[in-house]
Design a protein around this motif. Sequence first.
Motif, short mmCIF file in Angstrom:
data_model
loop_
_atom_site.label_atom_id
_atom_site.label_comp_id
_atom_site.label_asym_id
_atom_site.label_seq_id
_atom_site.Cartn_x
_atom_site.Cartn_y
_atom_site.Cartn_z
N ARG A 1 40.41 2.06 -20.70
CA ARG A 1 39.03 2.52 -20.81
C ARG A 1 38.65 3.57 -19.77
O ARG A 1 37.55 4.13 -19.84
CB ARG A 1 38.07 1.32 -20.69
CG ARG A 1 38.26 0.27 -21.77
CD ARG A 1 37.26 -0.85 -21.68
NE ARG A 1 35.90 -0.40 -21.97
CZ ARG A 1 34.91 -0.36 -21.10
NH1 ARG A 1 35.12 -0.74 -19.83
NH2 ARG A 1 33.71 0.05 -21.45
N PHE A 2 39.55 3.87 -18.85
CA PHE A 2 39.24 4.84 -17.79
C PHE A 2 40.46 5.72 -17.55
O PHE A 2 41.46 5.28 -16.97
CB PHE A 2 38.84 4.11 -16.51
CG PHE A 2 37.48 3.45 -16.58
CD1 PHE A 2 36.35 4.11 -16.11
CD2 PHE A 2 37.34 2.19 -17.14
CE1 PHE A 2 35.09 3.51 -16.20
CE2 PHE A 2 36.09 1.58 -17.22
CZ PHE A 2 34.96 2.25 -16.75
N ASN B 1 43.67 4.62 -25.54
CA ASN B 1 42.44 3.85 -25.57
C ASN B 1 42.65 2.41 -26.04
O ASN B 1 41.68 1.66 -26.16
CB ASN B 1 41.41 4.52 -26.49
CG ASN B 1 41.05 5.90 -26.03
OD1 ASN B 1 40.84 6.13 -24.84
ND2 ASN B 1 40.98 6.85 -26.95
N ARG C 1 37.67 9.88 -20.41
CA ARG C 1 37.30 8.59 -21.00
C ARG C 1 36.86 7.71 -19.86
O ARG C 1 37.68 7.27 -19.05
CB ARG C 1 38.48 7.96 -21.75
CG ARG C 1 38.25 6.49 -22.16
CD ARG C 1 37.19 6.35 -23.25
NE ARG C 1 36.70 4.98 -23.39
CZ ARG C 1 37.26 4.05 -24.18
NH1 ARG C 1 38.34 4.35 -24.88
NH2 ARG C 1 36.72 2.85 -24.28
N GLY D 1 34.81 4.40 -19.50
CA GLY D 1 34.13 3.28 -20.14
C GLY D 1 33.76 3.64 -21.57
O GLY D 1 34.60 4.08 -22.36
N SER D 2 32.49 3.47 -21.91
CA SER D 2 32.03 3.79 -23.26
C SER D 2 31.71 5.27 -23.43
O SER D 2 31.35 5.70 -24.53
CB SER D 2 30.79 2.95 -23.60
OG SER D 2 29.73 3.25 -22.69
N ALA E 1 36.25 0.86 -12.70
CA ALA E 1 37.07 0.59 -13.88
C ALA E 1 37.49 -0.87 -14.00
O ALA E 1 37.90 -1.31 -15.07
CB ALA E 1 38.31 1.48 -13.87
#
Length: 508
Positions: free
Chosen positions: A394-395, A351, A415, A417-418, A473
């Motif tokens: 993030r992806f 991450n 995972r 994004g948020s 992404a």
Amino acid sequence: MSYRNPVITGFHPDPSVCRVEEDYYLVASSFEYFPGVPIFHSRDLVHWRKLGHVLNTPEQLQLEYARSSGGIYAPTIRYHQGRFYMATTNVSGGGHLLVWSDDPAGQWSEPVWIDQPGIDPDLFFDQDGTLYFSTSSGEAETGIYQSIVDPQTGQRLTEPQIIWSGTGGKHPEAPHLYYVNGTYYLILAEGGTEYGHMVTIARGPSPAGPFIGCPDNPILTHRSKSSSIQATGHADLIQAHDGSWWAVCLGIRPVGYPSRHHLGRETFLAPVHWNEAGWPEIGEGGMIAEIVNADTLPLHPWPSDNGIRDDFNGKSLGVEWNFLRNPKPDRWSLTQRPGWLTLQGSQVTLNEEDSPAFLGRRQQHFDCSVSTHLEFTPLREGDEAGLTVLMNHRFHYEIALTMLDGEQILIFRRRLGSLWKVEKTIPWLASKVILGVQADREKYIFTYRSAEEGAESAIVGEGECSMLATEVAGGFTGIYFGLYAVNGSNESVSPAYFDWFDYAPMNQ
């Protein structure tokens, strides 16, 4: 005769090519992955074998804390008077660099650095040996800077000047300069490297112009066209040893509606014809097909490595493997346990825009399967090792062994994004497990099974390919299948051992 596009599948964007007699060499962008700038060899422009990487030392390639889709942008390779030259831009450390080698499969020189604005450097050696160095401004408009450079020192001998601004499309970039039949031609990419991508060209009486654009620009584009190939651009021209002309360029193969692509920007090949007015025409009406019917060079395929298992028995890693940014030397080994890849986890996770204990290879086929034999015993909360499908920090998806609430478990995690979720947990007492991923155009299916002979696989979860696509992404890269390990604390951790890794294309 015919051939199939793309000629180099998976994440291999911004191709540049040169010829030495009947041999051809091609490089591509590599962004935050190490080693950098993959280099390929061909005898027919259709079949390419990977020789390795141009930049393979920390001195050549500094990627520490490079952002996702930072690092190495748009290399150019050229051959001049018995020597290969490669220029590229490290946007995360140092700017423009130039290296050279007498053997493209061997070690390349330490870099010299060139102070000039922009990205996407081009090298053009004129007939008198003068090296013209051209770059894109890297801005939405502006244009192409050019100066004369000393190739031995990187020192600019003239001040950069704007020589052409393109036809009005955004982001004029990827310049390449050629001398053909007494005229200088300057080729560009415009429109951005997305669905409006295109190739334009101009010509003039000198390397600095003045340049007049082709009346038929763009000479290559798939924008607003119904085609399985999209975003074509960033081309480089090459004259083959039989006199024929060709272009390599990048393109994407989107899936579904709305269109999304996850394999990354790939390398395509198209025939080039020169019209009576002295302008090049790429493909058929400025478009490229997946199946191209054209008179090629005599085909020269290389022995296939599809489906070969990597047993990690060698003294060095295969050319298909990459690290995320500069690897920490004490985080991986092929000798600590001979015949196994050892990853020593750190507290850096997937991450973060950092250097995790990670080793990955590109996904190069829509339909494929990967699997690995993992031996790992998590000792504390947060210790983890497994197999990831990764687009960026993030992806990504993972299937892994870890410890949770004092229990050793197998997890499947997303995972996006948020959004972060451990989708499923399964108690797993054994230290060994076979982890797998089956991929098609729409989804990844994650599997596990006992390492005992004859054990059957079970599905632990699945994830959509589209959620890792560039359109979701972001960025400029493509999917990697990766092996990784994480240490949940500052204390010593059990190493993660990988006995083998399989990559098997299906229905190709």
